[in-house]
Design a protein around this motif. Structure first.
Motif, PDB file in Angstrom:
ATOM      1  N   ALA A   1     -11.256   5.155  36.356  1.00 54.73           N
ATOM      2  CA  ALA A   1     -11.772   6.476  36.012  1.00 54.73           C
ATOM      3  C   ALA A   1     -12.746   6.318  34.858  1.00 54.73           C
ATOM      4  CB  ALA A   1     -10.642   7.423  35.623  1.00 54.73           C
TER       5      ALA A   1
ATOM      6  N   VAL B   1      -6.079  11.871  39.767  1.00 55.96           N
ATOM      7  CA  VAL B   1      -6.510  12.054  38.380  1.00 55.96           C
ATOM      8  C   VAL B   1      -5.935  13.372  37.889  1.00 55.96           C
ATOM      9  CG1 VAL B   1      -8.481  12.394  36.837  1.00 55.96           C
ATOM     10  CG2 VAL B   1      -8.636  10.741  38.717  1.00 55.96           C
TER      11      VAL B   1
ATOM     12  N   LEU C   1     -14.347   8.592  39.743  1.00 56.82           N
ATOM     13  CA  LEU C   1     -13.482   7.533  40.239  1.00 56.82           C
ATOM     14  C   LEU C   1     -14.399   6.508  40.890  1.00 56.82           C
ATOM     15  CD1 LEU C   1     -10.301   9.015  41.979  1.00 56.82           C
ATOM     16  CD2 LEU C   1     -10.399   7.569  39.962  1.00 56.82           C
TER      17      LEU C   1
END
Length: 888
Positions: free
Chosen positions: A465, A485, A505
């Motif tokens: 991330a 996430v 991502l």
């Protein structure tokens, strides 16, 4: 004293004894007034020092400083302010998540509250509270938002798994035990959601319409027992309204009932974003509005005081309660903790305790021909056809099927969600527990999920991330365990929500096998998905509901197809713009997901594979269950049917193997149209992170399934006595059924009995109920004004008539057969094969009282009362009838 017994006496007192209210392991410690001791301890000097510290801290705060204490500083905390340090809250019904909503900060995952309810065990609930306190201390949390003590009014309630039971007595007793465990661990408990938050549809705005008797005898009853006997340090007001007034502003229920009548001295906190009016909440007795920093209190409360709309004494009173909570948990300068470090309980082995709790909660609903436990064969296999004789013979070949065997649903969705470091899969646990020469096959069957799960390394994904600022500069880069996430309240690396512009991502996807793969985007807001050099999606996803929490608890998903060859690595990138206010601005969070689905195999082929494997095995175990779409906070259930084609899977396997065991992995009732066609049905609820190991213990007979149903399970949806969860066109949800919910409602519909009654559960042995003895307590021996003082002591003698050590839950009901009969007490006993045990049960005054809506008071009924002891609400073994010399 007035003894009575249908067998002529109390009977043999040999064997094991248990007492539902007076055992040595009962966590409800009381002083000589019958009330739980303030702070859970008898340290008068410490109590005085805490009060003095509170007053000193309050004296140093001006009006703005005092008002600041009454609204959250951020998502999970209050303060610091003056002498008060930072006071941290955390979600916690099935584990303590802490301040970070991310798998990068793992937590111990306990069995779901319905599983704790299924233990019917005060000591087990108390131990769960100790575990939560231990986890809270490790996570730096001072107050845990638990337990959930709303009732299972109907199984359509989407948050059913997060509450204990359909019965207020079982709920209240277990809830009080968990609160006691938490606070003995030095951590504040927060029973919730006060009151009548029994469904999820329009929960922010729904107006529950309920008469006084129903409200008092059912929905307020668990809260009353917990407040009076366990003295929680906090309590949460629900989102909904009751009879026209939202609960964060309900003067009658908050100030008159909760505080004046019951004596609650803790903090009344809003559900998150549940406080809507400064003056309304102040007049309604709400001490703390969460989350912060933007609440109806703070500067708005200061203005209301200066305009004469709120009395300054009210603000001082609220602040005094918040400061007392801070003192109790140890974050107020000069105040000794309610539980000093030297007085904390001995640390528990979390994994071992969770495993034991899970096994105690499993409910064996059916066990024909002793299909369970599965005894592994110890000799060389004979060349024989598939089993057709007695089901209890040893097994060498076991065919396991169903996705839940490899991907156990250990907990429910929403605020109860935690991220354990590891979860035991039942399939792996069975393999580890079986002898080396045993044969275990596995077929996943059809995938019951309608949405794709988060992409994982096992699927071929390697992800990071990357957080970018408003100027597009990289702020933080962090490893991702999977494609999910979710950050709430704080961001990785100390990044600020105010500076955040987008999150990506990024990584690679290396297909495990070739074919047409499925990638998915799940969330709310703008997303761009790229894979293999192609743009698969670049658009906005809108929420499906007006409920703000649903945008991150149950967001929409879009699926896209991608052709890829096995082993061919390709770049993948999912970009999410978060600079607009939206959900992130309201909750201080980022929440989205990259989902994945492997190339599909037709469901019919998957079902047939499972059937063929079962036909070649000595026994078949099918795992079925709900998904995160069908049981989660923020949405009610539309059907009780198992999702997907799981029923077809069970039918096919059962047709192939007469020794078919079905394990049901669900937090709430599901329909089981095949239940009479399989050898055994084992309910494992959402069993926590060690649920797989616990299932192996129970399936192979190392442990007994010790649970009993905490709620009645229907056979058909059309038979449900209470179904409505959707408000009418005026936003009202009338509880027209009155006090008749659960087993009491089913008793009214004798032409359509449920599949399994409240209290049902078989275990691995059998029990004979031998004697019931009732000793009446004279009115003069009871404490005045205590609704939980005993009116009768009941002893039930049972004998283990089976061939192995076992556990029994003795249930005592009061009233004639039918809807007026209700649970009065319960106790857990254990005994070796052939041995007896005595369960001692205390019947409280409240069990012989009813609420008078005309006189607005409790009325005590002298009887005659029918005392009925048995194994479920419909399986009564012993009775005795007598009147009670009661006053009132």
């Amino acid at each position: 004293m007035n003894p009575a017994s249908p067998t002529g006496g109390a009977g043999d007192r040999s064997g094991t004894e248990a007492d539902s209210a007076g055992r040595a392991d009962d966590p409800r410690r009381t002083d000589d007034t019958g009330r739980a001791e303030e702070d859970g301890c008898a340290d008068d000097a410490g109590r005085a020092a805490r009060i003095a510290a509170v007053e000193a801290a309050l004296a140093e705060l001006n009006l703005p400083g005092t008002a600041d204490l009454l609204g959250g500083t951020d998502m999970w905390s209050v303060g610091p302010a003056g002498r008060c340090g930072r006071l941290v809250f955390s979600d916690g019904p099935a584990g303590v998540r802490g301040e970070d909503w991310t798998p990068e900060d793992p937590s111990l995952a306990l069995p779901s509250p319905t599983a704790i309810g299924a233990t019917w065990d005060i000591a087990a609930a108390h131990r769960a509270g100790l575990l939560l306190a231990q986890e809270a201390r490790r996570k730096g949390a001072h107050v845990v938002l638990a337990p959930t003590v709303n009732l299972h009014r109907t199984p359509y309630g989407g948050r059913h798994f997060e509450a204990y039971s359909e019965d207020p007595e079982l709920t209240g007793v277990l809830g009080a035990a968990l609160v006691a465990g938490l606070q003995e661990g030095g951590v504040g408990a927060t029973p919730k959601h006060y009151v009548a938050n029994d469904a999820e549809t329009d929960r922010y705005t729904v107006d529950v319409r309920v008469d006084g008797r129903t409200l008092r005898e059912l929905y307020l009853a668990p809260f009353e027992r917990i407040v009076r006997t366990a003295r929680p340090w906090a309590l949460m007001a629900a989102y909904n309204s009751v009879n026209g007034v939202t609960m964060s502003e309900h003067d009658v229920l908050n100030n008159d009932v909760l505080r004046t009548e019951w004596g609650f001295d803790g903090v009344l906190v809003s559900d998150w974003t549940g406080a809507r009016s400064t003056v309304g909440c102040a007049r309604g007795g709400l001490d703390l509005a969460m989350p912060g920093p933007h609440t109806v209190y703070g500067e708005h409360l200061v203005a209301a005081v200066r305009e004469g709309k709120v009395a300054p004494e009210t603000v001082e009173t609220f602040a005094r309660r918040v400061l007392l909570l801070a003192a109790r948990v140890g974050v107020l300068e000069g105040a000794p903790r309610a539980v000093p470090a030297s007085g904390l309980p001995t640390p528990l082995d979390g994994r071992a305790a969770v495993r034991d709790l899970a096994a105690r909660s499993f409910v064996l609903l059916r066990n024909e021909n002793d299909a369970l436990p599965l005894e592994p064969a110890r000799e060389a296999p004979a060349q024989t056809p598939p089993p057709s004789g007695p089901a209890a013979r040893p097994v060498r070949r076991i065919a396991v099927s169903g996705l839940h065997a490899s991907a156990l649903r250990f907990g429910g969705g929403g605020s109860a969600q935690v991220f354990p470091e590891r979860v035991d899969a039942p399939l792996d646990a069975l393999r580890d527990a079986l002898p080396a020469d045993a044969e275990l096959s596995y077929e996943p069957g059809p995938d019951p999920r309608s949405r794709l799960a988060a992409a994982t390394p096992a699927d071929g994904f390697r992800l990071e991330a990357v957080l970018h600022g408003l100027d597009d500069a990289e702020l933080v880069r962090t490893h991702q365990r999977d494609g999910s996430v979710r950050w709430m309240g704080s961001l990785p690396g100390g990044a600020s929500f105010a500076d955040l512009g987008r999150v990506e991502l990024v990584g690679t996807f290396t297909p495990v096998r070739g074919g047409t793969h499925r990638l998915a985007v799940r969330g709310v807001g703008h997303f761009r998905l790229e894979a293999g050099g192609r743009v698969l999606y670049d658009a906005e996803l809108q929420p499906d509901s007006e409920d703000p929490a649903a945008a991150f608890l149950n967001p929409p998903q879009r699926v896209f197809l991608l052709d890829a060859e096995e082993g061919a690595e390709m770049p993948v990138r999912l970009l999410h713009s978060v600079s607009s206010p939206g959900v992130g601005g309201l909750f201080g969070l980022v929440s989205f997901e990259l989902g994945y689905g492997a190339p599909a195999v037709p469901d019919d082929e998957l079902i047939e594979r499972a059937g063929r494997a079962a036909a070649e095995a000595d026994a078949a175990v099918v795992f079925v269950g709900t998904t995160d779409e069908s049981e989660s906070e923020g949405v009610d259930r539309e059907t009780l049917a198992l999702p997907g084609r799981q029923d077809d899977l069970v039918v096919r396997v059962a047709r192939a193997n007469p020794r078919t065991v079905v394990v049901v992995n669900a937090g709430a009732p599901v329909l089981m149209p095949w239940r009479q066609d399989v050898a055994a049905v084992l309910l494992c609820w959402f069993p926590g992170e060690a649920g797989g190991a616990a299932l192996a213990d129970v399936l192979l007979g190392t442990a007994e399934p010790g649970g009993r149903l905490p709620t009645t399970w229907p056979g058909a949806e059309d038979d449900l006595p209470v179904r409505q969860v959707v408000p009418d066109s005026d936003g009202q949800l009338p509880y027209t059924e009155g006090p008749l919910i659960g087993y009491r409602a089913w008793c009214r519909h004798t032409d359509a009995p449920p599949a399994y009654w409240f209290g049902h559960g078989l275990g691995y042995t059998t029990w004979l109920y031998e004697t019931l003895h009732v000793t009446v307590c004279e009115p003069g021996t009871r404490r005045d004004g205590d609704p939980y003082a005993p009116v009768a002591e009941v002893t039930v003698r049972v004998r283990n008539s089976g061939s192995r050590h076992g556990r029994e839950v003795v249930q005592l009901y009061l009233g004639p057969e039918g809807p007026d009969r209700r649970l009065a007490a319960f106790a857990v006993v254990e005994a070796a094969a052939g041995s007896s045990a005595q369960a001692r049960l205390t019947v409280p005054l409240r069990a012989v009282q009813s609420w008078d809506d005309t006189m607005l008071t409790w009325r005590t009924h002298p009887g005659p009362h029918l005392f009925a002891a048995g194994r479920s609400a419909a399986d009564i073994r012993l009775t005795a009838e007598l009147s009670l010399p009661v006053e009132g």
